[in-house]
Write an enzyme that holds these catalytic residues in place. Structure first.
Site, short mmCIF file in Angstrom:
data_model
loop_
_atom_site.label_atom_id
_atom_site.label_comp_id
_atom_site.label_asym_id
_atom_site.label_seq_id
_atom_site.Cartn_x
_atom_site.Cartn_y
_atom_site.Cartn_z
N LYS A 73 0.83 -1.21 0.00
CA LYS A 73 0.00 0.00 0.00
C LYS A 73 0.86 1.25 0.00
CE LYS A 73 -4.13 -1.74 2.23
NZ LYS A 73 -4.94 -1.72 3.44
N ASP A 121 -9.60 1.71 4.55
CA ASP A 121 -10.20 0.47 5.03
C ASP A 121 -10.94 -0.13 3.85
OD1 ASP A 121 -10.37 -1.29 7.21
OD2 ASP A 121 -12.47 -0.80 7.49
N PHE A 166 -4.23 -10.44 -4.15
CA PHE A 166 -4.20 -11.04 -2.81
C PHE A 166 -5.64 -11.29 -2.37
CE2 PHE A 166 -5.58 -7.42 -0.17
CZ PHE A 166 -5.49 -6.40 -1.10
N GLY A 167 -5.81 -11.74 -1.16
CA GLY A 167 -7.14 -11.87 -0.57
C GLY A 167 -8.10 -12.70 -1.42
N TYR A 168 -9.22 -12.12 -1.75
CA TYR A 168 -10.28 -12.83 -2.47
C TYR A 168 -10.10 -12.79 -3.99
CZ TYR A 168 -12.43 -12.54 2.14
OH TYR A 168 -12.68 -12.65 3.50
N LYS A 203 -5.14 -3.73 -12.61
CA LYS A 203 -5.92 -3.82 -11.37
C LYS A 203 -6.03 -2.43 -10.73
CE LYS A 203 -6.52 -5.75 -6.84
NZ LYS A 203 -6.06 -6.46 -5.66
N HIS A 245 -11.32 -0.76 -6.70
CA HIS A 245 -11.90 0.08 -5.66
C HIS A 245 -10.86 1.03 -5.07
CE1 HIS A 245 -10.15 -3.58 -4.22
NE2 HIS A 245 -10.33 -3.32 -2.94
N ARG A 246 -9.64 0.52 -4.83
CA ARG A 246 -8.60 1.35 -4.22
C ARG A 246 -8.14 2.43 -5.18
NH1 ARG A 246 -5.96 -2.64 -2.88
NH2 ARG A 246 -7.22 -3.08 -1.07
P1 IMP Z 1 -7.38 -3.99 4.54
O1 IMP Z 1 -8.08 -2.79 4.05
O2 IMP Z 1 -5.95 -4.04 4.10
O3 IMP Z 1 -7.60 -4.20 6.00
O4 IMP Z 1 -8.04 -5.22 3.77
C1 IMP Z 1 -9.13 -5.88 4.27
C2 IMP Z 1 -9.31 -7.22 3.60
O5 IMP Z 1 -10.21 -7.04 2.50
C3 IMP Z 1 -8.07 -7.85 2.99
O6 IMP Z 1 -7.37 -8.60 3.94
C4 IMP Z 1 -8.69 -8.73 1.93
O7 IMP Z 1 -9.21 -9.91 2.51
C5 IMP Z 1 -9.86 -7.89 1.45
N1 IMP Z 1 -9.45 -7.05 0.32
C6 IMP Z 1 -9.39 -5.69 0.30
N2 IMP Z 1 -8.98 -5.26 -0.91
C7 IMP Z 1 -8.77 -6.37 -1.64
C8 IMP Z 1 -8.30 -6.57 -2.98
O8 IMP Z 1 -7.98 -5.65 -3.75
N3 IMP Z 1 -8.21 -7.86 -3.37
C9 IMP Z 1 -8.52 -8.90 -2.56
N4 IMP Z 1 -8.94 -8.78 -1.32
C10 IMP Z 1 -9.07 -7.50 -0.85
#
Ligand code: IMP
Length: 203
Positions: free
Chosen positions: A12, A68, A151-153, A174, A179-180
């Site tokens: 980030k 967030d 990452f994540g989902y 991406k 969203h970011r």
């Molecule tokens: P945080 O904002 O870094 O706390 O992210 C919260 C959680 O949302 C992450 O750990 C992922 O599980 C999910 N997440 C947020 N943004 C993404 C993304 O761009 N790709 C996949 N998962 C996401």
């Protein structure tokens, strides 16, 4: 101007620095100031982001930016939402979170899902007028993981028009769609005017 990023995530930091430095902002990680993790006890993204931004600004004395984000599935009442990182409990694991998501959607026909990102910037911890922006990214949850990026989902997050998952996209693409990325572009558009304002606390 120097600002602190209320996050310990190096990815980030890179992403936000690349987009904010051309606008004259030097983005410093909160770890540089030994800012401890901030609790995220709230039920909305905006409240958690605001709590993190205030916390970092209070400790460092610098303007602070926090984000967030998470995944919302309408058929699951918006879950995992603000609990996305810890959906399957501790220890947090993308693999277990994805397994739980698939389990919850096993008998559900509507697999639409969207990512949300909320960004909050404060000039100081008591700033009465924080700069807030958000972004969404819509898709649906697939049945099989695809791709090795993101990452994540992301491996299950299918973009209907493109037929690809978030994990199959090049990072630049991406960022352009996500969203970011869109929350950050909205923030940048308002930043110069907002920074130039002196927030008033009297009426
Ligand atoms: P945080 O904002 O870094 O706390 O992210 C919260 C959680 O949302 C992450 O750990 C992922 O599980 C999910 N997440 C947020 N943004 C993404 C993304 O761009 N790709 C996949 N998962 C996401």
């Amino acid at each position: 101007m120097r600002i602190v990023l209320a996050s310990g995530n190096p990815g980030k930091l890179r992403e936000f620095s690349a987009l904010l430095e051309p606008h004259g902002l030097e983005v410093l990680p909160q770890s540089q100031f030994n800012v401890p993790e901030c609790a995220e006890p709230h039920h909305t993204f905006v409240e958690n982001a605001l709590a993190k931004a205030r916390h970092a600004a209070g400790i460092t004395g610098l303007p602070a930016l926090a984000d967030d984000s998470g995944l919302c599935v309408p058929a699951l009442g918006g879950a995992p939402g603000v609990y996305s990182a810890r959906f399957a409990g501790e220890p947090c694991s993308d693999e277990r979170n994805n397994a739980l998501l698939l389990e919850r959607l096993a008998d559900v026909a509507d697999r639409r899902a969207f990512y949300v990102c909320v960004l909050v910037m404060v000039r100081h911890p008591d700033d009465p007028f924080p700069l807030i922006s958000d972004g969404e990214w819509h898709g649906e949850i697939g049945f099989e993981p695809r791709g090795s990026g993101g990452f994540g989902y992301d491996p299950y997050f299918v973009l209907r028009e493109m037929g690809q998952t978030g994990a199959e996209l090049a990072p630049e693409l991406k960022n352009a769609l996500s969203h970011r990325g869109s929350a950050l572009r909205h923030l940048i558009a308002r930043l110069p005017e907002w920074f130039a304002e002196t927030p008033r606390t009297d009426s």
